[in-house]
Design a protein around this motif. Structure first.
Motif, mmCIF file in Angstrom:
data_model
loop_
_atom_site.group_PDB
_atom_site.id
_atom_site.type_symbol
_atom_site.label_atom_id
_atom_site.label_comp_id
_atom_site.label_asym_id
_atom_site.label_seq_id
_atom_site.Cartn_x
_atom_site.Cartn_y
_atom_site.Cartn_z
ATOM 1 N N PHE A 107 0.832 -1.202 0.000
ATOM 2 C CA PHE A 107 0.000 0.000 0.000
ATOM 3 C C PHE A 107 0.864 1.249 0.000
ATOM 4 C CE2 PHE A 107 -3.757 -2.085 2.487
ATOM 5 C CZ PHE A 107 -3.949 -2.958 1.438
ATOM 6 N N ALA B 33 -5.267 5.129 1.389
ATOM 7 C CA ALA B 33 -4.222 4.243 0.875
ATOM 8 C C ALA B 33 -4.727 3.527 -0.368
ATOM 9 C CB ALA B 33 -3.801 3.236 1.930
ATOM 10 N N ARG B 34 -3.787 3.226 -1.245
ATOM 11 C CA ARG B 34 -4.118 2.570 -2.507
ATOM 12 C C ARG B 34 -3.189 1.390 -2.756
ATOM 13 N NH1 ARG B 34 -7.153 5.997 -5.745
ATOM 14 N NH2 ARG B 34 -7.327 8.104 -4.951
ATOM 15 N N MET B 35 -3.712 0.396 -3.478
ATOM 16 C CA MET B 35 -2.861 -0.685 -3.995
ATOM 17 C C MET B 35 -2.157 -0.133 -5.219
ATOM 18 S SD MET B 35 -5.157 -4.164 -3.598
ATOM 19 C CE MET B 35 -4.660 -4.746 -5.155
ATOM 20 N N GLU C 130 -0.741 -6.239 4.332
ATOM 21 C CA GLU C 130 -0.545 -4.820 4.041
ATOM 22 C C GLU C 130 -1.447 -3.932 4.897
ATOM 23 O OE1 GLU C 130 1.902 -3.550 2.411
ATOM 24 O OE2 GLU C 130 2.627 -5.491 1.746
ATOM 25 N N TYR D 182 -3.603 -8.738 1.234
ATOM 26 C CA TYR D 182 -4.376 -7.641 1.821
ATOM 27 C C TYR D 182 -4.245 -7.560 3.346
ATOM 28 C CZ TYR D 182 -8.046 -4.438 3.061
ATOM 29 O OH TYR D 182 -8.724 -3.381 3.608
#
Length: 191
Positions: A86, A102-104, A157, A154
């Motif tokens: 992330f 937050a972003r992938m 992170e 997921y």
């Protein structure tokens, strides 16, 4: 072809986010959002640009944005490394709040998508050509592998992001035990 291009996106994005390029922090799938309430914060009087903590690396900007991500640990053997680390942007607002998103990363997400599409197309083509529709099980194995990769990545992170949010709150509210680095005086940070 798109999968091949996505490998270049992965490399460029990785270099760009570790260099704190603002543009690349805005790309990706949003996966985490939270808000911190802070009592006091006077960022404009603090001469900080980059702060490193145990888990995260934080870049503060003059306009009230904070860009952060998990540090890259080369040679740390007992650390789980995922393909979807992330990256986060925090905005300090005037009412004493820090909004965090937050972003992938886009590159690995695009590559996984291309891989799943290719795996599916190969499975369908193989099934049609051979006339054996039981071969679709091969496609399910690929989909299962992709789902398992996301399912394992997921939570790892998210846990790291929760830790970095705690570190950010500590940085903002206290100045103890924090190593501050100014990129203009440290040539290793000017990438």
């Amino acid at each position: 072809m798109l999968a091949f291009v996505s490998w270049f996106v992965v490399i460029i994005e990785m270099i760009a986010i570790h260099s704190f390029s603002r543009l690349f922090f805005g790309f990706g799938i949003p996966v985490y959002k939270t808000t911190l309430k802070i009592d006091e914060y006077d960022w404009f009087k603090r001469p900080i640009e980059v702060v490193k903590k145990d888990e995260g690396k934080f870049k503060f900007t003059e306009d009230g944005y904070i860009y952060f991500l998990s540090q890259f640990f080369f040679g740390k053997f007992f650390r789980t490394t995922t393909p979807f680390p992330f990256k986060a942007t925090a905005k300090i607002t005037v009412n004493g709040r820090v909004e965090i998103k937050a972003r992938m990363p886009l590159g690995p997400t695009l590559f996984l998508f291309c891989w799943v599409v290719g795996w599916t197309a190969g499975t369908v083509g193989m099934s049609i050509e051979s006339g054996n529709y039981g071969a679709m099980l091969f496609g399910l194995i690929g989909w299962g592998f992709a789902a398992l990769m996301v399912r394992i990545s997921y939570p790892v992170e998210k846990k790291r992001m929760d830790l970095m949010v705690s570190e950010l709150k500590e940085i903002i509210t206290t100045q103890s035990n924090t190593s501050y680095e100014n990129p203009s005086s440290n040539p290793n940070l000017n990438r």
